[in-house]
Write a protein that holds these residues in place. Structure first.
Motif, short mmCIF file in Angstrom:
data_model
loop_
_atom_site.label_atom_id
_atom_site.label_comp_id
_atom_site.label_asym_id
_atom_site.label_seq_id
_atom_site.Cartn_x
_atom_site.Cartn_y
_atom_site.Cartn_z
N ILE A 136 118.36 112.45 46.25
CA ILE A 136 117.68 113.16 47.36
C ILE A 136 117.48 114.61 46.95
N THR A 137 116.25 115.09 47.05
CA THR A 137 115.92 116.39 46.45
C THR A 137 115.31 117.37 47.46
N PRO A 138 115.42 118.67 47.15
CA PRO A 138 114.83 119.71 48.00
C PRO A 138 113.42 120.09 47.52
N VAL A 162 114.54 107.32 44.63
CA VAL A 162 114.35 108.77 44.79
C VAL A 162 113.75 109.04 46.16
N LYS A 163 114.30 110.04 46.85
CA LYS A 163 113.68 110.48 48.11
C LYS A 163 113.46 112.00 48.05
N PRO A 164 112.20 112.40 47.85
CA PRO A 164 111.91 113.84 47.78
C PRO A 164 111.86 114.47 49.17
N GLY A 194 110.66 111.51 56.39
CA GLY A 194 111.31 112.72 56.90
C GLY A 194 112.80 112.71 56.63
N ASN A 195 113.51 113.64 57.30
CA ASN A 195 114.95 113.74 57.10
C ASN A 195 115.67 112.48 57.54
N ASP A 196 115.09 111.78 58.56
CA ASP A 196 115.72 110.54 59.05
C ASP A 196 115.77 109.48 57.95
N GLY A 214 120.48 120.10 47.90
CA GLY A 214 119.89 120.66 49.12
C GLY A 214 120.84 121.66 49.75
N SER A 215 120.69 121.84 51.06
CA SER A 215 121.46 122.88 51.75
C SER A 215 122.89 122.43 52.05
N VAL A 216 123.72 123.40 52.34
CA VAL A 216 125.12 123.11 52.69
C VAL A 216 125.18 122.27 53.97
N ALA A 217 124.36 122.62 54.94
CA ALA A 217 124.40 121.90 56.23
C ALA A 217 124.08 120.42 56.02
N THR A 218 123.04 120.12 55.25
CA THR A 218 122.69 118.71 55.02
C THR A 218 123.74 118.05 54.11
N GLY A 219 124.24 118.81 53.15
CA GLY A 219 125.28 118.27 52.25
C GLY A 219 126.47 117.76 53.03
N GLU A 236 124.89 119.11 45.03
CA GLU A 236 124.46 120.40 44.44
C GLU A 236 123.86 121.19 45.60
N LEU A 237 124.62 122.15 46.12
CA LEU A 237 124.21 122.80 47.38
C LEU A 237 123.79 124.25 47.16
N GLY A 238 123.83 125.01 48.21
CA GLY A 238 123.29 126.37 48.16
C GLY A 238 124.16 127.33 47.38
N GLU A 366 124.48 135.32 54.16
CA GLU A 366 123.83 134.01 54.13
C GLU A 366 122.95 133.88 52.89
N GLU A 367 122.57 132.64 52.60
CA GLU A 367 121.67 132.42 51.47
C GLU A 367 120.23 132.67 51.95
N GLN A 368 119.57 133.74 51.42
CA GLN A 368 118.23 134.06 51.94
C GLN A 368 117.16 133.13 51.36
P1 NAD Z 1 117.65 120.41 52.92
O1 NAD Z 1 119.13 120.24 52.90
O2 NAD Z 1 117.00 120.77 54.17
O3 NAD Z 1 116.91 119.09 52.39
C1 NAD Z 1 117.21 118.51 51.15
C2 NAD Z 1 116.86 117.03 51.19
O4 NAD Z 1 117.72 116.35 52.11
C3 NAD Z 1 115.43 116.73 51.67
O5 NAD Z 1 114.92 115.68 50.88
C4 NAD Z 1 115.65 116.30 53.09
O6 NAD Z 1 114.62 115.45 53.59
C5 NAD Z 1 116.94 115.54 52.98
N1 NAD Z 1 117.69 115.38 54.23
C6 NAD Z 1 117.61 116.12 55.36
N2 NAD Z 1 118.50 115.68 56.29
C7 NAD Z 1 119.17 114.66 55.72
C8 NAD Z 1 120.22 113.81 56.14
N3 NAD Z 1 120.76 113.92 57.37
N4 NAD Z 1 120.69 112.88 55.30
C9 NAD Z 1 120.17 112.76 54.05
N5 NAD Z 1 119.17 113.53 53.58
C10 NAD Z 1 118.66 114.46 54.41
O7 NAD Z 1 117.37 121.51 51.77
P2 NAD Z 1 115.98 122.20 51.43
O8 NAD Z 1 115.67 123.21 52.50
O9 NAD Z 1 114.98 121.17 51.07
O10 NAD Z 1 116.36 122.97 50.08
C11 NAD Z 1 116.89 124.27 50.01
C12 NAD Z 1 118.38 124.20 49.76
O11 NAD Z 1 118.66 123.46 48.57
C13 NAD Z 1 118.99 125.58 49.51
O12 NAD Z 1 120.18 125.69 50.23
C14 NAD Z 1 119.25 125.58 48.03
O13 NAD Z 1 120.27 126.47 47.62
C15 NAD Z 1 119.61 124.17 47.77
N6 NAD Z 1 119.47 123.85 46.34
C16 NAD Z 1 120.57 123.61 45.59
C17 NAD Z 1 120.47 123.34 44.22
C18 NAD Z 1 121.67 123.11 43.33
O14 NAD Z 1 121.50 122.56 42.25
N7 NAD Z 1 122.87 123.49 43.73
C19 NAD Z 1 119.20 123.31 43.64
C20 NAD Z 1 118.09 123.56 44.45
C21 NAD Z 1 118.24 123.81 45.81
#
Ligand code: NAD
Length: 463
Positions: A136-138, A162-164, A194-196, A214-219, A236-238, A366-368
């Motif tokens: 799952i990717t950002p 893969v889910k982008p 979508g996120n769902d 992706g983000s810490v909150a979603t992680g 791999e988070l923020g 915060e992470e800007q």
């Molecule tokens: P996000 O967490 O909003 O979304 C990331 C992915 O998760 C998307 O594909 C989204 O559709 C999916 N998603 C959303 N809700 C979900 C859920 N409940 N269950 C499963 N998947 C869900 O992040 P973003 O805004 O797309 O990306 C920005 C963030 O990613 C920043 O915090 C950045 O630091 C982080 N990031 C981290 C790395 C790393 O390697 N550490 C690399 C790039 C980006």
């Protein structure tokens, strides 16, 4: 979408916006729950065959996938620019880096080990595949962040779905469609939604490993979903990386390494510099150096030749960056350059340098994830290290100075996955990468990254 190499449409679609114009330029399938079931079924049957294939065949497939990316680089780079916003040369580099990461993965060795062979036991440690993996990717590096885990996941013998991000699905769907020609049926799938869709994938019992960027909150949500049936996961988070300039810093590096460490990809980079600690006596010289560099950077539509940077990827992110800057100004920060919003079209924001920042401002805490660099003065190195570490994040950090031994010593005190000296953002596919604290769990790259896609298994035979 691609289900194990088979092209699949969905009953409904959703639009994808070009961030340089703010206008939808295409639409992609919105994977239904029934289709996801079908896709996971395909991945399970793909796993049954792929996991038994000889490793040499898997290595060959990864090299072929890399070749396919290189052969289609112009097409894929154009899609990355249209959906992500970065200038075409940067998108081309993203595709080239993804191919390089697949080629590097093809060479990783993680052999079985005999750890005992005597009159009591023969003990063999094996690294067995796990099952279908969800990647799952950002939206900031959509293709590269898919490719980084994809190589090791497949080399280990897993099938992959893969889910982008819904903001940037297009190049990923196309790359997976093209690359699946190098793989047997069922092994590589790509779904959009979508996120769902992400949460359905992470809670499905057919998935045995989640690689999430992706983000810490979603992680956090992903980790909760994984724990319910003990899926393995890598997060791999923020980040909120600090760079500490020492008093003997080579100022010529400030306008290059430090500047681009902060502003590459318009600051939309997990491991970019997000807080700059500067010794009091160098403050003005450093600010002058950064501002002079800012003036030479061209920001615009990534499809237009000559641009160094593109827009912010999406409207919510643009609003967030502007909100954090406004908040900092209200708290007493001074704008040296930037900050003035643009009236569109597109999600553009100028490179922004803020002085008189304090650690309690949101832009510092915060992470800007945008083109903004807060400058923080410090009096003693001990104080700078303490403040740099006073964050929930721990992705990377850097120390800049001419006395390498001293700089290495200071870098050794940073609590983060990667601590650089006189560099930042220097990721390479053979170097392990991962975050401490809220920046993640597990690592990518090299044999350490490959091990994350395996089940350590012991075979023990009595003599
Ligand atoms: P996000 O967490 O909003 O979304 C990331 C992915 O998760 C998307 O594909 C989204 O559709 C999916 N998603 C959303 N809700 C979900 C859920 N409940 N269950 C499963 N998947 C869900 O992040 P973003 O805004 O797309 O990306 C920005 C963030 O990613 C920043 O915090 C950045 O630091 C982080 N990031 C981290 C790395 C790393 O390697 N550490 C690399 C790039 C980006």
């Amino acid at each position: 979408m691609t289900f194990g190499g088979r092209p699949v449409d969905a009953p409904t679609t959703f639009g994808v916006v070009n961030p340089a114009t703010g206008i939808e330029f295409t639409s992609v399938p919105d994977c239904s729950p029934e289709q996801l079931e079908e896709c996971i079924g395909t991945a399970l049957s793909g796993f049954a065959t792929w996991s038994r294939r000889p490793i040499a065949e898997r290595r060959h497939a990864l090299r072929r996938m890399a070749d396919i990316l290189s052969e289609n680089a112009d097409f894929l780079a154009t899609l990355v620019t249209l959906e992500q916003g970065k200038p075409l040369p940067a998108s081309a580099r993203e595709i080239a880096d993804t191919a390089a990461s697949l080629r590097a993965a093809a060479e990783i060795e993680l052999d079985d080990e005999i750890i005992q062979d005597d009159d009591r036991y023969r003990v063999r440690v094996q690294y067995r595949p796990l099952g279908p993996v969800a990647i799952i990717t950002p939206w900031n590096y959509p293709v590269f962040l898919m490719g980084m885990p994809l190589g090791p996941a497949l080399l280990a013998g897993n099938s992959v779905i893969v889910k982008p991000s819904p903001f940037t699905p297009v190049a990923t769907l196309e790359a997976c469609r093209l690359m699946s020609a190098a793989l047997p049926e069922g092994v590589l799938s790509a779904v959009s939604g979508g996120n769902d869709l992400g949460s359905r994938l992470t809670s499905h019992p057919g998935i045995r490993k989640i690689s999430f960027t992706g983000s810490v909150a979603t992680g956090r949500k992903v980790a909760h979903a994984a724990v319910s049936d003990f899926k393995r996961f890598t997060l791999e988070l923020g980040g909120n990386d600090a760079a500490i300039l020492l008093d003997d810093v080579d100022l010529s590096l400030v306008g290059k390494g430090v500047f681009w460490g902060a502003f590459t990809n318009c600051g939309q980079i997990c491991a970019g510099i997000k807080r700059l600690f500067v010794p009091d006596q160098l403050h003005d010289a450093v600010v002058d150096e950064l501002v002079a560099r800012t003036a030479r950077v061209r920001i615009g539509d990534g499809m237009v030749a000559g641009m160094h940077l593109g827009p912010i990827n999406n409207e919510p992110q643009l609003r967030r960056v502007a909100e954090l800057v406004d908040d900092a100004i209200a708290q007493g920060a001074k704008v040296v350059t930037g900050a003035a919003g643009t009236n569109g079209p597109g999600y553009f924001y100028p490179l922004t340098i803020l002085t008189d920042c304090t650690d309690d401002m949101r832009i510092v805490r915060e992470e800007q994830f945008g083109p903004v660099l807060p400058i923080l003065r410090y009096q003693s190195v001990d104080e700078a290290v303490t403040r740099a570490n006073a964050t929930e994040f721990g992705l990377s950090g850097s120390v800049w100075g001419r006395d390498i031994a001293r700089a290495e010593d200071v870098a050794g005190r940073l609590d983060c996955g990667t601590a650089y000296v006189n560099a930042h953002l220097a990721l390479e596919p053979h170097i392990p990468f991962g975050g401490h604290k809220a920046s993640g769990i597990g690592v990518s790259n090299g044999r350490w990254g490959l091990a994350e896609f395996t089940n350590l298994t012991v075979r023990q035979t009595a003599r």
